[in-house]
Design an enzyme around this catalytic site. Structure first.
Site, mmCIF file in Angstrom:
data_model
loop_
_atom_site.group_PDB
_atom_site.id
_atom_site.type_symbol
_atom_site.label_atom_id
_atom_site.label_comp_id
_atom_site.label_asym_id
_atom_site.label_seq_id
_atom_site.Cartn_x
_atom_site.Cartn_y
_atom_site.Cartn_z
ATOM 1 N N TYR A 160 0.787 -1.223 0.000
ATOM 2 C CA TYR A 160 0.000 0.000 0.000
ATOM 3 C C TYR A 160 0.824 1.280 0.000
ATOM 4 C CZ TYR A 160 -3.584 -3.396 1.123
ATOM 5 O OH TYR A 160 -4.420 -4.479 1.096
ATOM 6 N N HIS B 222 -8.407 2.064 -5.729
ATOM 7 C CA HIS B 222 -7.575 1.141 -4.957
ATOM 8 C C HIS B 222 -6.114 1.512 -5.134
ATOM 9 C CE1 HIS B 222 -10.859 -1.520 -3.974
ATOM 10 N NE2 HIS B 222 -11.234 -1.461 -5.235
#
Length: 146
Positions: free
Chosen positions: A26, A104
């Site tokens: 991430y 995302h």
């Protein structure tokens, strides 16, 4: 002077841990840092952002409804793990007139097979994934063009 059009930026479960949560997937940006960059970019696009995060599915649904009643220009939604499990979020997106853009940081299609199904994506107007924090910036550009 009239208020600038608003884009809601809604982030789901565990995104409050960005920067420390699995940075190899991430990235190192915190959610607050992403929100600050979005606010700066939005101002340059003649927009404003209303950024929120919740770990609770029902709260995200309430905020989608709020975006609808507030006349938001768009919603950028990173539903986190709810992307792959929540028919309720899918139904909420379908029930509002505000375009929802799925966001995302990673690309779910390159990850575990259970992440390949997106109930959010089935209802969303557009989808940006796999560009790290840049996915949010690309989605905001798309929202500005709506």
């Amino acid at each position: 002077m009239p208020e600038l059009p608003v884009v809601f930026v809604l982030s789901g479960p565990n995104l409050n841990l960005l920067g420390t949560r699995e940075p190899e997937i991430y990235g190192h940006d915190t959610l607050d840092e992403i929100h600050a960059r979005l606010a700066e970019k939005a101002a340059g696009l003649g927009l404003r952002v209303d950024c929120r995060q919740s770990n609770h599915e029902g709260v995200l649904i309430d905020w989608l409804h709020e975006a609808h009643f507030a006349g938001a220009k768009a919603v950028l939604l990173n539903a986190g793990g709810y992307t792959h499990t929540s028919i309720a979020l899918h139904d909420a997106i379908k029930s509002i007139k505000v375009p929802v853009i799925e966001v995302h940081l990673s690309d779910p299609m390159t990850r575990e097979p259970f992440r390949h199904v997106s109930y959010v994506g089935m209802a969303a107007a557009a989808h940006f994934a796999g560009h790290g924090a840049g996915s949010y910036m690309l989605a905001l550009d798309a929202a500005a063009r709506l």
